[in-house]
Design an enzyme around this catalytic site. Sequence first.
Site, PDB file in Angstrom:
ATOM      1  N   VAL A 224      32.637  19.046  35.938  1.00  0.00           N
ATOM      2  CA  VAL A 224      32.422  20.183  35.035  1.00  0.00           C
ATOM      3  C   VAL A 224      32.622  21.492  35.797  1.00  0.00           C
ATOM      4  CG1 VAL A 224      30.807  21.357  33.501  1.00  0.00           C
ATOM      5  CG2 VAL A 224      30.810  18.851  33.584  1.00  0.00           C
ATOM      6  N   ALA A 303      23.676  22.457  33.143  1.00  0.00           N
ATOM      7  CA  ALA A 303      23.476  21.218  33.916  1.00  0.00           C
ATOM      8  C   ALA A 303      22.194  20.534  33.451  1.00  0.00           C
ATOM      9  CB  ALA A 303      23.445  21.541  35.404  1.00  0.00           C
ATOM     10  N   ARG A 304      21.086  20.866  34.089  1.00  0.00           N
ATOM     11  CA  ARG A 304      19.788  20.331  33.685  1.00  0.00           C
ATOM     12  C   ARG A 304      18.737  21.411  33.861  1.00  0.00           C
ATOM     13  NH1 ARG A 304      22.124  17.291  31.354  1.00  0.00           N
ATOM     14  NH2 ARG A 304      22.087  15.030  31.254  1.00  0.00           N
ATOM     15  N   GLU A 333      12.630  19.055  26.872  1.00  0.00           N
ATOM     16  CA  GLU A 333      13.476  19.223  25.685  1.00  0.00           C
ATOM     17  C   GLU A 333      12.891  18.458  24.507  1.00  0.00           C
ATOM     18  OE1 GLU A 333      17.538  18.316  26.703  1.00  0.00           O
ATOM     19  OE2 GLU A 333      17.663  20.001  28.068  1.00  0.00           O
ATOM     20  N   HIS A 352      20.877  22.067  24.005  1.00  0.00           N
ATOM     21  CA  HIS A 352      21.583  20.999  24.731  1.00  0.00           C
ATOM     22  C   HIS A 352      22.834  20.550  23.955  1.00  0.00           C
ATOM     23  CE1 HIS A 352      20.953  17.595  27.878  1.00  0.00           C
ATOM     24  NE2 HIS A 352      22.235  17.796  27.638  1.00  0.00           N
ATOM     25  N   GLY A 354      26.016  21.044  25.189  1.00  0.00           N
ATOM     26  CA  GLY A 354      27.186  21.016  26.068  1.00  0.00           C
ATOM     27  C   GLY A 354      28.183  19.924  25.726  1.00  0.00           C
ATOM     28  N   ALA A 355      27.698  18.743  25.404  1.00  0.00           N
ATOM     29  CA  ALA A 355      28.598  17.610  25.156  1.00  0.00           C
ATOM     30  C   ALA A 355      28.920  17.456  23.679  1.00  0.00           C
ATOM     31  CB  ALA A 355      27.958  16.325  25.677  1.00  0.00           C
TER      32      ALA A 355
END
Length: 616
Positions: A224, A303-304, A333, A352, A354-355
């Site tokens: 990424v 990322a996290r 989360e 969340h 991102g994906a």
Amino acid sequence: MAAPTPTTAATTHHRILLPSPTPRGALAPAFLRLPLRVSAHAQRARLAAPVAAAAPAASTASPDAPASGAVAGKPTVLVAEKLGAAGLALLREFANVDCSYGLSPEELRAKISLCDALIVRSGTKVGRDVFEASGGRLRVVGRAGVGIDNVDLAAATEHGCLVVNAPTANTVAAAEHGIALLTAMARNIAQADASLKAGKWQRNKYVGVSLVGKTLAILGFGKVGSEVARRAKGLGMHVIAHDPYASADRARAIGVELVSMEEAMTTADFISLHMPLTPATDKMLNDETFAKMKKGVRIINVARGGVIDEEALVRALDSGIVAQAALDVFTKEPPAPDSKLVLHENVTVTPHLGASTVEAQEGVAIEIAEAVIGALKGELAASAVNAPMVPAEVLSELAPFVVLAEKLGRLAVQLVAGGGGIKSVKVTYASARAPDDLDTRLLRAMITKGLIEPISSVFVNLVNADFTAKQRGVRITEERILLDGSPETPIDYIQVQIANVESKFPSAISETGEITVEGRVKDGVPHLTKVGAFQVDVSLEGSLILCRQVDQPGMIGSVGSVLGEENVNVSFMSVGRIAPRKHAVMAIGVDEEPSKSTLTKIGEIPAIEEFVFLKL
Ligand SMILES: NC(=O)C1=CN([C@@H]2O[C@H](COP(=O)(O)OP(=O)(O)OC[C@H]3O[C@@H](n4cnc5c(N)ncnc54)[C@H](O)[C@@H]3O)[C@@H](O)[C@H]2O)C=CC1
Ligand SMILES: O=C(O)C(=O)COP(=O)(O)O
């Protein structure tokens, strides 16, 4: 011809893949005989990580699977979070698929003992409790995405459960989201949107900052991170990266300079985070690191959440060190509704996402479905997370040696008097290959399997071999002997030695005091070629009787006729002696297991000094 040059040695901590027990007489374990299919989707060679025999693990249909689709004998896959349709369709061709989204931890534990595989995204915690509740049935956890910080890898390994992920299909989506957050933050898009929708027209309030010429520091220059770098360069940014494990050449090829953490912290105008959450990266951005940053820095995190100390970030925002942050991920989360960070006016947030593109989710679903199905079939899994990856071509070349390795382990342990007290095992590989041209991880795993399974109730598989050895206090060291000659054949012989033990067959103890067995592959078939100091030659099929006797005429006949009388078929016989008419060791391969009385009769033959029956 041998020029012994002991080379590499000591076993480090490897996690290793083993197939289920090899059927008698088979030349290779089931997984090695499977075609090495390369998935069109994965676009790369599949690597080693079989977890089961070729046939799916015996399983019953989950009572939770739809009655119409549930087929007895098929494995059951629990899909615990939303997965793309194409992936579900693939799974349904092979397994009973139970899509149960939003399970509580209790519900997940209750269901898991009925499942052979579990597929999750980032929203399901797969902790030790889940592996314990599975009762040993769970063979594969598939993470439909990259980050596996929600899966307890140590617990999975201890339970012999393979963990696979989908490492590539959402890379671009995550990178695009990072860029979306970067640009949205720089131009206050979210805040301005909310303001206008609230009826305001605040052109002076939402003056942004330009990106061109600014320094972007990427922390974590992996898949990424490097895609973000490419895109940011297209925006005219000066991109630097910090990643202790990244290759400088790869960075240079993209036009990115790898720098120290210190330099990244002190020179960046924007910092974008792309490393995994590990104990080393936990709260990597904290009060200390914020204090080093340029005043007015802007932070992006796809990322996290855990890589930032969130309370420290709020302090840095309040003090003005950090001008703005854009966050897709959070320590908890979903975050608390009153989270100061989420509600901060200089922070842009997404839940969340991102994906979460249509394309990425379809890709991830296919990628994980293929990996899970392959693993359940015992094929080679490319994306094993808790197992070593051994290239397919290496696997096929080593196939007969893999069988030899397991059998030598099995033989050696059965020669130990008492059975349980093994502490130190030395494995020697004699080969004309250079040390870095021979991957011995699978072989060592098979030896471990051979050593441990006969003396325990543990099922040793590809994932848990090293863990099991370590847990039982068995230290396995490896040594290489470099031979002259052609490196065509990967290995000339393998020797297994167990130190500091007594043997039920004292002749198996070599001059240096260890139980020693040695074997070679001849015409694709594993052979035992040495026991203690005695050279023998017997193919490792069926079972084996080893006798030490006074070397005199008629011995083969005497033993052969006892076995013949009892209808035990002899497949092979070989006699190795020290000198004519002195002592000899006779190795006899038998197809059937002789009865106790047959073995007693052999022991009563006057010239037989010691003997042992070994199951292969
Ligand atoms: N928000 C989302 O929906 C998504 C988040 N991600 C997350 O993005 C992160 C990166 O994913 P990929 O690029 O696919 O993984 P990757 O494994 O390709 O890259 C991670 C990089 O971090 C580096 N790294 C490890 N420790 C480091 C340290 N202490 N300091 C600096 N760099 C370090 C590694 O060397 C590696 O190059 C993961 O945490 C993943 O979970 C990935 C996809 C979607
Ligand atoms: O792949 C990753 O690491 C992600 O963070 C994506 O998570 P998700 O599958 O969208 O819950």
